[in-house]
Scaffold this active site. Sequence first.
Site, PDB file in Angstrom:
ATOM      1  N   GLU A  82       0.833  -1.196   0.000  1.00 24.81           N
ATOM      2  CA  GLU A  82       0.000   0.000   0.000  1.00 24.81           C
ATOM      3  C   GLU A  82       0.872   1.252   0.000  1.00 24.81           C
ATOM      4  OE1 GLU A  82      -1.765   0.977   4.147  1.00 24.81           O
ATOM      5  OE2 GLU A  82      -2.093  -1.162   3.886  1.00 24.81           O
ATOM      6  N   CYS A 114      -2.924  -4.714   3.972  1.00 25.94           N
ATOM      7  CA  CYS A 114      -1.756  -5.482   4.411  1.00 25.94           C
ATOM      8  C   CYS A 114      -1.728  -6.936   3.947  1.00 25.94           C
ATOM      9  CB  CYS A 114      -1.662  -5.450   5.939  1.00 25.94           C
ATOM     10  SG  CYS A 114      -1.475  -3.788   6.609  1.00 25.94           S
ATOM     11  N   HIS A 238      -1.031 -11.915  10.875  1.00 30.60           N
ATOM     12  CA  HIS A 238      -0.737 -10.503  10.653  1.00 30.60           C
ATOM     13  C   HIS A 238      -0.524  -9.845  12.011  1.00 30.60           C
ATOM     14  CE1 HIS A 238      -0.493  -6.599   8.959  1.00 30.60           C
ATOM     15  NE2 HIS A 238      -1.573  -6.171   9.595  1.00 30.60           N
TER      16      HIS A 238
END
Length: 349
Positions: A82, A114, A238
Amino acid sequence: MKDIGIVGYGSYIPKYRIKVEEIAKVWGKDPEAIKKGLVVNEKSVPSPDEDTATIAVEAARNAVKRAGINAEKIGAVYVGSESHPYAVKPTSATVAEAIGATPDLTAADLEFACKAGTAGIQMCMGLVGSGLIEYGMAIGADTAQGAPGDALEYTASAGGAAYIIGNKKDEMIAVFNGTYSYTTDTPDFWRREGQSYPKHGGRFTGEPAYFKHVLNAAKGIMEKMGTTVKDYDYCVFHQPNGKFYIKAAKSLGFTNEQYKYGLLTPYLGNTYSGAVPLGLSNILDHAEEGARILAVSYGSGAGSDAFDITVTERIKEVVDKAPKTLDLLNRKKYIDYAVYVKYRGKIKI
């Protein structure tokens, strides 16, 4: 599922670091409270000549070293991020050229907050599995930004990892047993074109966003594979911060021994698209033949990709052919806040 696996992997982390204490001092905040709340002590900072493209190139070169293949045989390069350097000019083409993979390939830049890097892995799995290409490369990399004084400033960092996907059994260092994704329209984090910094929903980024998707993706892949947490030697999720990661792991029933190798955030920060790829790379650096891994990414907006992976005996042949993730993590130089804002271009003139 057809035999598809990882034939090479590589990582890259910039050497500069800034401590939570240094940022907190500027904003008059309590660093100990922040460190305890986020489970983050410091984060990586890219130098002025580093961006997502340079990070992706370094990671890609390390992946090629481990794979030991001719880069010209790579038929697809996908870079998930991103923070692509250009709104119009593909990072993926720069990477492909730098590793000598051009011109006979397809390439694209991916975006899904992400989890764009893991989406790239799934795309490569599909192309390789269908026989359209021999090898595919997927990269997750970012130079994340947080507005001055915002909570994100303590975690938004830089780094990335690359994976080469193939289908030849004698080349695989790890095999994909399966993959599963969980996606909804959840506006927890966003940044419009032209804006320097993202906005987020604060506490809304937790239960209805991160935890809902990560936990459902993890449960979904285990149901699909007929497994439980006890079947896995390692797990990685994550990691926007260490607190979320540990809570997710424990709520699923994973132990510290299973989740500790994938957790890099306390000394790296949140590398966004690079988070799960980097955590997985550290696991592969330490894993033995037969080890089973559960990997679950998360991207705001929102979705999670889950993977069930088994390590092969070839891992011991390739692990030392490129820098290990912890070696890169431990190669560091601390900077103060003034240098940090200069390097990150936060001083607007």
